[in-house]
Design an enzyme around this catalytic site. Structure first.
Site, PDB file in Angstrom:
ATOM      1  N   LYS A  20      31.944  45.167  50.021  1.00 27.23           N
ATOM      2  CA  LYS A  20      31.293  44.814  48.756  1.00 27.23           C
ATOM      3  C   LYS A  20      32.374  44.499  47.724  1.00 27.23           C
ATOM      4  O   LYS A  20      33.242  45.327  47.452  1.00 27.23           O
ATOM      5  CB  LYS A  20      30.421  45.970  48.265  1.00 27.23           C
ATOM      6  N   THR A  65      27.284  47.108  53.237  1.00 28.01           N
ATOM      7  CA  THR A  65      28.081  46.911  52.026  1.00 28.01           C
ATOM      8  C   THR A  65      27.453  47.637  50.844  1.00 28.01           C
ATOM      9  O   THR A  65      28.158  48.051  49.922  1.00 28.01           O
ATOM     10  CB  THR A  65      28.247  45.420  51.705  1.00 28.01           C
ATOM     11  N   HIS A 267      54.787  25.210  28.468  1.00 25.47           N
ATOM     12  CA  HIS A 267      55.645  24.295  27.721  1.00 25.47           C
ATOM     13  C   HIS A 267      55.230  24.198  26.251  1.00 25.47           C
ATOM     14  O   HIS A 267      54.046  24.099  25.922  1.00 25.47           O
ATOM     15  CB  HIS A 267      55.597  22.897  28.348  1.00 25.47           C
TER      16      HIS A 267
END
Length: 315
Positions: A20, A65, A267
């Protein structure tokens, strides 16, 4: 006639895992009027004897899960959350030792930091409280991450951070590089150096016989050394700065054998103000978000082998 659930060769099942992902758990520790927050995003991945569920759909070896999700929340109560790493260790050990088909558990955790809201004395008196200790604001700096992997015998703990944005407004140059017919970039002898740090570091703690690191202190110190190296390095290249950051961590933290950084070069270009009759004396910049240079490297303690994935997006 019996049907063979396993496919005929040359087809075969390769690496597989399930679990999960992104269980969002917030744990409030109430120490009287003072409260503490741990805010995690926990992903569980389990692997082992899972061939039949792929070949025939048999779920005989499958822990749902949904059960792994429930375990995350139950462990937050049963064990508390001392640190992301310690919580992941509790979970990984549980899944491997409690379910025979599960051979490896990998727990990935993101931790979101909160800090207390400072309140004024006047407001505190106004609302009838001497001091407010239960109000928080989400920190906007980095996200802390951890990956804990356990195979029943050995541990691998990789911690790290991402989205830690830093800048040096001077003490950075870039010149002397290769030039060809496509090169237009001008050499810079005083530039802004900015990046959003994504880093991971691997601990040399691998089994329960070793003394376990202090996970919280280690994270704070690694972060401090990385930031100090960034600030204190007169940089002729972002690569040089990256190496100094990793080297300082390795040299100062004996519990860490490997560091990997991924540093985008954010930049900042000087804006041409001459059309307006103005001189731009390294004052006004255009911050470009893309494209960007991407500088990545691993720094290792001498004699150690690299294990952190080259592509940090897979970690």
């Amino acid at each position: 006639m019996a049907v063979n659930s396993r496919p005929a060769q040359p087809v075969m099942l390769g690496q597989n895992q399930y679990g999960k992902a992104e269980n969002r758990v917030v744990k409030i520790t109430r120490d009287g009027a003072t409260h503490h927050i741990k805010d995690l995003n926990v992903s569980v991945a389990l692997s082992g004897d899972m061939e039949e569920v792929h070949y025939s759909g048999s779920n005989a070896n499958v822990l749902p899960t949904d059960t792994t999700k429930n375990t995350v929340f139950a462990f937050a109560k049963e064990h508390g959350i001392e640190s992301a790493e310690q919580f992941g260790i509790h979970l990984a050990r549980h899944f491997v030792t409690s379910q025979e088909p599960i051979k490896i558990a990998r727990i990935r955790i993101e931790e979101y930091a909160w800090e207390r809201i400072e309140t004024s004395d006047a407001n505190s008196r106004f609302i009838g409280a001497d001091e407010v200790k239960h109000s928080f604001v989400r920190k906007g700096q980095e996200t802390r991450v951890a990956q804990i992997t356990y195979d029943g015998e050995k541990w691998e703990v990789i911690s790290g951070l991402k989205d830690l944005t830093v800048m040096n407004s001077t003490n950075s140059e870039f010149w002397g590089y290769v030039k060809d017919k496509y090169t237009t970039l001008q050499e810079a002898y005083d530039r802004i150096l900015a990046t959003s740090v994504s880093g991971r570091w691997r601990f040399n703690w691998t089994d329960d016989e070793q003394k376990m690191p202090n996970w919280e202190k280690s994270y704070e110190q690694v972060r401090r050394h990385a930031l100090q190296a960034f600030a204190e390095t007169y940089s002729l290249s972002l690569q040089q700065t990256l190496y100094q950051m990793g080297s300082r961590i390795i040299n100062n933290r004996s519990e860490i054998d490997e560091v990997r950084f991924s540093l985008p070069n954010s930049h900042h270009f000087l804006v041409d103000l001459e059309p307006f009759g103005l001189k731009n004396d390294n004052e006004v910049y255009f911050a470009a978000d893309r494209p960007y240079g991407l500088i990545e490297a691993t720094i290792l303690r001498n004699g150690c082998e690299p294990r952190i994935p080259v592509d940090l997006t897979n970690l």
